[in-house]
Design a protein around this motif. Structure first.
Motif, PDB file in Angstrom:
ATOM      1  N   ARG A 197      40.666  38.117  33.066  1.00  0.00           N
ATOM      2  CA  ARG A 197      41.296  39.270  33.693  1.00  0.00           C
ATOM      3  C   ARG A 197      42.094  40.073  32.669  1.00  0.00           C
ATOM      4  NH1 ARG A 197      45.389  40.255  38.805  1.00  0.00           N
ATOM      5  NH2 ARG A 197      46.651  41.738  37.632  1.00  0.00           N
TER       6      ARG A 197
ATOM      7  N   THR B 176      49.784  37.366  40.099  1.00  0.00           N
ATOM      8  CA  THR B 176      48.704  37.425  41.074  1.00  0.00           C
ATOM      9  C   THR B 176      48.227  36.025  41.433  1.00  0.00           C
ATOM     10  OG1 THR B 176      48.045  39.502  40.028  1.00  0.00           O
ATOM     11  CG2 THR B 176      46.498  38.528  41.606  1.00  0.00           C
TER      12      THR B 176
ATOM     13  N   PRO C 111      34.569  41.922  35.790  1.00  0.00           N
ATOM     14  CA  PRO C 111      35.102  42.966  36.675  1.00  0.00           C
ATOM     15  C   PRO C 111      36.154  42.404  37.641  1.00  0.00           C
ATOM     16  CG  PRO C 111      32.789  42.467  37.201  1.00  0.00           C
ATOM     17  CD  PRO C 111      33.138  41.688  35.986  1.00  0.00           C
ATOM     18  N   ARG C 112      37.061  43.250  38.081  1.00  0.00           N
ATOM     19  CA  ARG C 112      38.139  42.836  38.962  1.00  0.00           C
ATOM     20  C   ARG C 112      37.607  42.209  40.261  1.00  0.00           C
ATOM     21  NH1 ARG C 112      43.814  43.748  39.036  1.00  0.00           N
ATOM     22  NH2 ARG C 112      43.469  44.231  36.847  1.00  0.00           N
ATOM     23  N   THR C 113      36.451  42.699  40.727  1.00  0.00           N
ATOM     24  CA  THR C 113      35.889  42.111  41.958  1.00  0.00           C
ATOM     25  C   THR C 113      35.545  40.644  41.746  1.00  0.00           C
ATOM     26  OG1 THR C 113      33.721  42.946  41.258  1.00  0.00           O
ATOM     27  CG2 THR C 113      34.939  44.276  42.865  1.00  0.00           C
ATOM     28  N   GLU C 114      35.112  40.312  40.518  1.00  0.00           N
ATOM     29  CA  GLU C 114      34.767  38.917  40.224  1.00  0.00           C
ATOM     30  C   GLU C 114      36.041  38.059  40.194  1.00  0.00           C
ATOM     31  OE1 GLU C 114      32.155  37.148  40.032  1.00  0.00           O
ATOM     32  OE2 GLU C 114      32.859  35.357  38.965  1.00  0.00           O
ATOM     33  N   THR C 115      37.102  38.578  39.595  1.00  0.00           N
ATOM     34  CA  THR C 115      38.368  37.830  39.606  1.00  0.00           C
ATOM     35  C   THR C 115      38.817  37.607  41.048  1.00  0.00           C
ATOM     36  OG1 THR C 115      38.898  39.265  37.731  1.00  0.00           O
ATOM     37  CG2 THR C 115      40.575  37.683  38.400  1.00  0.00           C
ATOM     38  N   ASP C 116      38.707  38.664  41.873  1.00  0.00           N
ATOM     39  CA  ASP C 116      39.102  38.551  43.281  1.00  0.00           C
ATOM     40  C   ASP C 116      38.339  37.426  43.973  1.00  0.00           C
ATOM     41  OD1 ASP C 116      41.124  40.378  43.597  1.00  0.00           O
ATOM     42  OD2 ASP C 116      39.752  42.073  43.890  1.00  0.00           O
TER      43      ASP C 116
ATOM     44  N   SER D  15      50.663  41.734  30.480  1.00  0.00           N
ATOM     45  CA  SER D  15      49.433  41.560  31.259  1.00  0.00           C
ATOM     46  C   SER D  15      49.303  40.117  31.748  1.00  0.00           C
ATOM     47  CB  SER D  15      48.203  41.899  30.420  1.00  0.00           C
ATOM     48  OG  SER D  15      48.295  43.205  29.922  1.00  0.00           O
TER      49      SER D  15
ATOM     50  N   ALA E 190      39.875  41.671  30.318  1.00  0.00           N
ATOM     51  CA  ALA E 190      38.862  42.505  30.997  1.00  0.00           C
ATOM     52  C   ALA E 190      37.445  42.078  30.644  1.00  0.00           C
ATOM     53  CB  ALA E 190      39.087  43.986  30.674  1.00  0.00           C
TER      54      ALA E 190
ATOM     55  N   ALA F 231      49.089  38.769  35.507  1.00  0.00           N
ATOM     56  CA  ALA F 231      47.984  37.911  35.949  1.00  0.00           C
ATOM     57  C   ALA F 231      48.532  36.635  36.595  1.00  0.00           C
ATOM     58  CB  ALA F 231      47.075  37.571  34.769  1.00  0.00           C
TER      59      ALA F 231
END
Lengths: 286, 286
Positions: free
Chosen positions: B147, B227, B153-158, B220, B150, B224
């Motif tokens: 994350r 989150t 993608p953010r969708t994959e982290t989600d 960052s 980068a 992270a």
């Protein structure tokens, strides 16, 4: 040699099984304390004192592995039930940083393990560079139990001794220091310890009725161990016979053997492969 | 609650991240000592005192597993470089019997590990019944590094947060006690520790110039972590934020959390599934 085991070859020279000589276990005194401190309190204190040096050497071995040093140590513990393999792990490996230890207890092979060569499950548990692995039982079980219980033909056992010797030779060539300790107790001491396990509610979980069956095979096991010690004591992977009726001596002797081997390895902190001053400046934002 | 962390929910209640509440790490004091002894000497002494009880509970958990109890403990340690993950393993896991510990340090994934799902390498290292596993870094690295850098993608982290929550739910249902500790240090303390690593020849091997690059990404990483703590603090696998600028408090707090969880498990020596008197008689040849 001196009383504390510091002869020219130290305790190693005193307890090592000579390669290529038939071993007669009945000639070993299981209550002896060769090279050791004279009594329990001194033994326990000596182990505690060794702890700091052992942990320091372990850290240097680990640190050295981060710079590509492949050296590592494999300590094999074998012995009859109640001989103190678990206690040795607790009291000797317990002196070290657990992050650098790989402790593996081998039990009766699982169905999957039996589908493979007997060394398959052992290879997976070998120490990685910088590590100390301790095996509580090992590949030697596969030339003890099947032989005593006549589960495989004698020719197969014969083949296994040779395979073990070749396997340990590969390990030594790959910079594994192999230290094999046979924790030698008397049948009388085992009886005392088994009875204690039965009598103490906090020890009973260590007891299994199968231990009585194995005890009945005591002479066969002693013979099987004699063959192991005779056939598999090699210069690159020596066997040590540890008199183990006295727990404090057993712990002291294994700790001392480990210490002597680690001292001989003499691991060093690696030299940095980066520019220390430049990193310092970068960190401080200069 | 009492000064020694013994409130109704003990230190757990004090350090646990409330499930479902956004976490702001800047509101946590990294030098605080909540519930702890007042100073270093008292903290170190308290850890030593806990050692005996911890080892006793560990032995009972292990003993209980021999009778079919599947319970086991997974201690996850996360934190920035120099936050003390390794030190915690040494000082807390070092109190225990190494035979019942499974210590695993996770590094950057290997080529083989990257071919698999990110949880694949974690599943192999889970504690077996009766064991305490300690992860120095863990599956959380896979929602931190990729994350921040980068790499995905953010969708994959989600998606990964949800997968982690489901994975840890499976573990809890299978009787794994999951204890996740974020060792929280300040940027200033990290600078001090990185400089110390550079200055001391016996510490330099722990340093890597890459640590400076990661430090540059401090904000960052904090985001992270926030989150992670917000999305993955669940009732079945809680996160604890450990103020970690003071090493003695960090060790004390992790040892204390472990102790509270083990006390709650209350493992018992199993009752024998054999006839003790009959075994005794057989052993004595009656």
């Amino acid at each position: 040699m001196a009383k504390d085991g510091r002869g020219s070859d130290g305790l190693r020279g005193l307890l090592r099984v000579p390669a290529g000589t038939p071993v007669d276990l009945s000639s070993y005194d299981t209550r002896a304390t060769p090279g050791g401190p004279g009594h329990k309190a001194a033994g326990r204190a000596a182990v505690a004192r060794m702890g700091k040096e052992l942990a320091g050497l372990q850290e240097r071995l680990w640190a050295s592995s981060t710079a590509g040093d492949r050296r590592r140590v494999l300590l094999v513990l074998q012995g009859m039930d109640t001989s103190g393999k678990g206690g040795t792990v607790k009291h000797v490996a317990g002196l070290l940083n657990p992050a650098g230890c790989r402790i593996k207890g081998f039990k009766a092979p699982t169905a999957e393990e039996r589908e493979h060569h007997f060394l398959w499950r052992v290879e997976k548990e070998l120490p990685r560079p910088g590590e100390l692995a301790v095996f509580d039982r090992s590949h030697y079980e596969d030339v003890l139990v099947p032989r005593v219980r006549a589960l495989i033909p004698r020719t197969e056992t014969d083949r296994r001794y040779d395979e073990i010797n070749r396997f340990e030779r590969l390990l030594a060539d790959d910079r594994v220091t192999v230290i094999k300790c046979f924790l030698h107790i008397s049948a009388e001491e085992q009886l005392r310890r088994l009875l204690r396990r039965l009598d103490r509610p906090d020890k009973r979980w260590k007891f299994s009725p199968g231990d009585i069956d194995d005890r009945a095979l005591w002479p066969s096991y002693q013979q099987a161990y004699q063959t192991v010690l005779t056939r598999c004591a090699t210069p690159h992977a020596p066997w040590y016979v540890i008199p183990a009726d006295r727990k404090w001596y057993r712990d002291w002797a294994v700790a001392r053997l480990l210490l002597e081997h680690l001292r001989a390895l003499d691991p060093r902190y690696p030299r940095p492969d980066f520019d220390v001053a430049a990193c310092r400046a970068r960190l401080l934002g200069h």
